[in-house]
Scaffold this motif. Structure first.
Motif, PDB file in Angstrom:
ATOM      1  N   GLY A 138      -4.444   7.250 -13.822  1.00 45.79           N
ATOM      2  CA  GLY A 138      -3.412   6.322 -13.379  1.00 45.79           C
ATOM      3  C   GLY A 138      -2.623   5.804 -14.547  1.00 45.79           C
ATOM      4  N   ILE A 148      -2.673  10.128  -3.651  1.00 40.72           N
ATOM      5  CA  ILE A 148      -2.351   8.765  -4.072  1.00 40.72           C
ATOM      6  C   ILE A 148      -3.461   7.851  -3.565  1.00 40.72           C
ATOM      7  CG2 ILE A 148      -0.720   6.852  -3.890  1.00 40.72           C
ATOM      8  CD1 ILE A 148       1.469   9.017  -3.316  1.00 40.72           C
ATOM      9  N   LEU A 149      -4.184   7.220  -4.486  1.00 42.99           N
ATOM     10  CA  LEU A 149      -5.257   6.297  -4.120  1.00 42.99           C
ATOM     11  C   LEU A 149      -4.742   4.875  -3.986  1.00 42.99           C
ATOM     12  CD1 LEU A 149      -8.048   7.593  -6.504  1.00 42.99           C
ATOM     13  CD2 LEU A 149      -7.574   8.276  -4.132  1.00 42.99           C
ATOM     14  N   SER A 150      -3.801   4.521  -4.851  1.00 36.72           N
ATOM     15  CA  SER A 150      -3.203   3.189  -4.771  1.00 36.72           C
ATOM     16  C   SER A 150      -1.870   3.185  -5.505  1.00 36.72           C
ATOM     17  CB  SER A 150      -4.133   2.124  -5.377  1.00 36.72           C
ATOM     18  OG  SER A 150      -4.255   2.319  -6.767  1.00 36.72           O
ATOM     19  N   LEU A 151      -0.999   2.315  -5.067  1.00 40.10           N
ATOM     20  CA  LEU A 151       0.274   2.052  -5.729  1.00 40.10           C
ATOM     21  C   LEU A 151       0.515   0.562  -5.579  1.00 40.10           C
ATOM     22  CD1 LEU A 151       2.893   3.037  -7.131  1.00 40.10           C
ATOM     23  CD2 LEU A 151       3.855   3.368  -4.850  1.00 40.10           C
ATOM     24  N   VAL A 152       0.611  -0.143  -6.689  1.00 36.63           N
ATOM     25  CA  VAL A 152       0.779  -1.594  -6.664  1.00 36.63           C
ATOM     26  C   VAL A 152       1.911  -1.984  -7.604  1.00 36.63           C
ATOM     27  CG1 VAL A 152      -1.638  -2.055  -6.095  1.00 36.63           C
ATOM     28  CG2 VAL A 152      -0.937  -1.959  -8.495  1.00 36.63           C
ATOM     29  N   THR A 191       0.836  -1.195   0.000  1.00 37.90           N
ATOM     30  CA  THR A 191       0.000   0.000   0.000  1.00 37.90           C
ATOM     31  C   THR A 191       0.874   1.249   0.000  1.00 37.90           C
ATOM     32  OG1 THR A 191      -1.938   1.035   1.018  1.00 37.90           O
ATOM     33  CG2 THR A 191      -0.222   0.234   2.510  1.00 37.90           C
ATOM     34  N   CYS A 192       0.274   2.336  -0.414  1.00 37.51           N
ATOM     35  CA  CYS A 192       0.916   3.642  -0.358  1.00 37.51           C
ATOM     36  C   CYS A 192      -0.184   4.687  -0.283  1.00 37.51           C
ATOM     37  CB  CYS A 192       1.786   3.886  -1.588  1.00 37.51           C
ATOM     38  SG  CYS A 192       2.485   5.552  -1.666  1.00 37.51           S
ATOM     39  N   VAL A 193      -0.059   5.602   0.670  1.00 34.30           N
ATOM     40  CA  VAL A 193      -0.946   6.754   0.741  1.00 34.30           C
ATOM     41  C   VAL A 193      -0.087   8.000   0.845  1.00 34.30           C
ATOM     42  CG1 VAL A 193      -2.899   5.537   1.750  1.00 34.30           C
ATOM     43  CG2 VAL A 193      -1.204   6.563   3.250  1.00 34.30           C
ATOM     44  N   ILE A 220       0.178   3.295 -10.557  1.00 39.41           N
ATOM     45  CA  ILE A 220      -0.375   4.198  -9.557  1.00 39.41           C
ATOM     46  C   ILE A 220      -1.723   4.751 -10.013  1.00 39.41           C
ATOM     47  CG2 ILE A 220       0.809   6.245 -10.489  1.00 39.41           C
ATOM     48  CD1 ILE A 220       1.333   7.060  -7.502  1.00 39.41           C
ATOM     49  N   SER A 221      -2.614   4.965  -9.038  1.00 34.35           N
ATOM     50  CA  SER A 221      -3.891   5.652  -9.268  1.00 34.35           C
ATOM     51  C   SER A 221      -3.897   6.912  -8.420  1.00 34.35           C
ATOM     52  CB  SER A 221      -5.080   4.778  -8.857  1.00 34.35           C
ATOM     53  OG  SER A 221      -5.150   3.632  -9.655  1.00 34.35           O
TER      54      SER A 221
END
Length: 131
Positions: A88, A61-65, A34-36, A77-78
């Motif tokens: 994204g 940052i909504l998501s980073l995968v 996860t990343c915020v 990233i989104s």
């Protein structure tokens, strides 16, 4: 498995910081859990695009995968802008942290992630080896 937690500060380049951390900690195989946080400059490669797409402004940052390795990281990233519009793509260098980026990464000790050019895609694609 081992968990890695990192906080990035304003002005840090998100992708470069992740790659540096992966190298410095010799992570051979990992996943971004996860990343915020927020960004003030964004550089992405959109699906099937040849060139980078740059955005200026403030973005949550909504998501980073993605996958992590000393042999190469592959991250998507989104992001949401001030109006809640979401975009994204493939994370590139040039995404600068605005206030913070809080990262949680998982190291997979039993595997090694490599990268080899795939003749079908033309990209360096994931090769998984079990230790």
């Amino acid at each position: 498995m081992k968990t890695h937690i990192v906080r990035l500060h304003p002005g840090a380049d998100l992708k470069r910081s992740i790659e540096r951390y992966v190298r410095e900690n010799s992570i051979n195989a990992g996943a971004m859990l996860t990343c915020v946080g927020s960004l003030q400059m964004v550089t992405l490669r959109m699906a099937n695009a040849k060139t980078a797409h740059e955005l200026e402004g403030k973005f949550e940052i909504l998501s980073l995968v993605g996958t992590l390795s000393v042999n190469g990281c592959h991250l998507h990233i989104s992001l949401a802008d001030k109006n809640g519009n979401v975009t994204g793509g493939h994370l590139l260098e040039g995404c600068l942290v605005f206030t913070t980026a809080e990262l949680v990464m998982l190291e997979l000790k039993d595997f090694v992630f490599g990268r080899e050019k795939d003749q079908n895609t033309g990209f360096n694609e994931l090769v998984i080896t079990e230790k």
